[in-house]
Design an enzyme around this catalytic site. Sequence first.
Site: not given
Lengths: 341, 341
Positions: A60, A236, A274, A276, A279, A305
């Site tokens: 930015d 974002d 999930c 991930c 998890c 996560h």
Amino acid sequence: MPVGTQATVKGMTTEQLQSLSVEILLCNSYHMLLRPGPDIVAKLGGLHGFMKWERPILTDSGGYQVFSLSKFRKVSEDGVTFQSHLDGTSYALTPESSMDLQVALGADIIMPLDDCLAYPATPEMAAVSMRRSMDWAGRCSIRFRERAPSGQELFGIVQGSVYSDLRQESAERLIEIGFPGYAVGGLAVGEPNAVMYEVLEQVEPHLPDDKPRYLMGVGTPEDLVECVARGVDMFDCVMPTRHARNGWLFTRDGHIVIKHAEYKEDERPIDETCRCPVCTKHSRAYLRHLFMAGEILSSVLNTIHNLYFYLDTMNRIRQFIEFRRFDELLAKVRNKQLRRT
Amino acid sequence: MPVGTQATVKGMTTEQLQSLSVEILLCNSYHMLLRPGPDIVAKLGGLHGFMKWERPILTDSGGYQVFSLSKFRKVSEDGVTFQSHLDGTSYALTPESSMDLQVALGADIIMPLDDCLAYPATPEMAAVSMRRSMDWAGRCSIRFRERAPSGQELFGIVQGSVYSDLRQESAERLIEIGFPGYAVGGLAVGEPNAVMYEVLEQVEPHLPDDKPRYLMGVGTPEDLVECVARGVDMFDCVMPTRHARNGWLFTRDGHIVIKHAEYKEDERPIDETCRCPVCTKHSRAYLRHLFMAGEILSSVLNTIHNLYFYLDTMNRIRQFIEFRRFDELLAKVRNKQLRRT
């Protein structure tokens, strides 16, 4: 885009980000300007070399952090002067120096300096601020074409607060300058969600169909779906990472606050659907323990996560679009929201 | 053994520990007793299930943390009562309850409760304390044989401060009870290094040759080599991990303090001879930036490096022993120490 404020997504190694299939990071020019300084980053090979992150980076302009973090901000037609929130050192940012800063940082996508406006603002204030931002966008574009190496791209940012005529004027002025991508700025600054959605709907027809649209600083998982429905391609937000550190974990059925006593002996993962790395391995009981004990690993695992959840949400959106069934996903999200309210 | 105080090596995922080839962790019973409590850990499958760490774990008895952390400690022949350093809750630990606690935590190697003595201590104080610890070791052994599942092992701990006759008496009493491994306790509590080495030399001949010897709470990389030279097989210490979080990084030429300004633009890795995942990727300049910015990733990366350095030191010791050239390594370490002093 996960946010890597100070040249690191808090708690994540670049290996962990890669294994989460993060494709692009956002880094904050403001923070790099203050510490370690653009010269050092440039000497170490730009943000890519400094962080050792080979995939794309967006920076930015620093304008928003000047607005939200710095002390004694003073805006003029030329640019903005401010004092560092760290040690009070004075800095100036102009459209031109903002380009030079981001060229030194070497991000793949860079953003023009704009004038950030508090919400709510009168139409008069919003018009003055938007026109200043558009003037600056023109100056940024000129400096960018003079100084930027090939490979870097400069996006435009539509401003104009909640006023459709101002938003339209802003979009038209940016298109006249010509950018390879268009961001919508000045949203997610305190306005109700319905207002944000309405502004997006009003801006949408004024943006070119064949250029990416980037909504800055948004949002919840539901926001992502609602805003894609309104034409947005890129986002974002610090929400997945910041919330992770505060123990707020996203699931397909809403969120859980991991410190709650109900999870003390809970052997289940954060979200049973999930896949991930957290998890598939760890219990809520262990994650609660780490949070209560103030352990670094709490931030690390929670961040893994939440980032996975956000990236997975974007993947699902892409899949539903690809199969021409995006309306179903949208209906599902709205239904859940209704059930919860 | 890296130290996982609160069921986590601070900042490290279990995957990261595995990829560093960590073979065994130490966890602190005291911390688990206070938070989350042994019942919860047991319900989640013991420390192995709770942390999801499949390799061996050693737990201490909690005695040392009661001595160093707790408030209003009171020791009697029966055991020790104390108040939690977290919230003042009262607890009691006896040799028997310490065994029950560690059986519930399910570590592979557990340690008897002992009486921790401040340094320096008079011979009289040291004798009383050592004999109490030996009585407790006997009670621990009885309780352990009644309660522990097969697969768990209980070590003995030699006490006796800096007095060779007391150390000998302690070793003999432990051998009479019979343990599969022997720790040396009551060292690294403020005595000069030379005294620690001397005590080890005095204890060494009184310990069985065919059982592992574990020096508790030691030490610097040089200490590891010096203590292996005196017969020690196992160590635990917070030094690599705690120093990492404070920005103190080990190298083969001593250490560096990463916050120093001299590293501001330093493109070199922490240690140019090191093959750890941090040194093969990141510059001192980036690591300094992360430290100065107070970033979580600073602790994470520094910990990876320091743990790698310690484990690599132990690997080198093993290799030099295997090739019957350990004396060379010892001479090298002493030479460097001399050069630096």
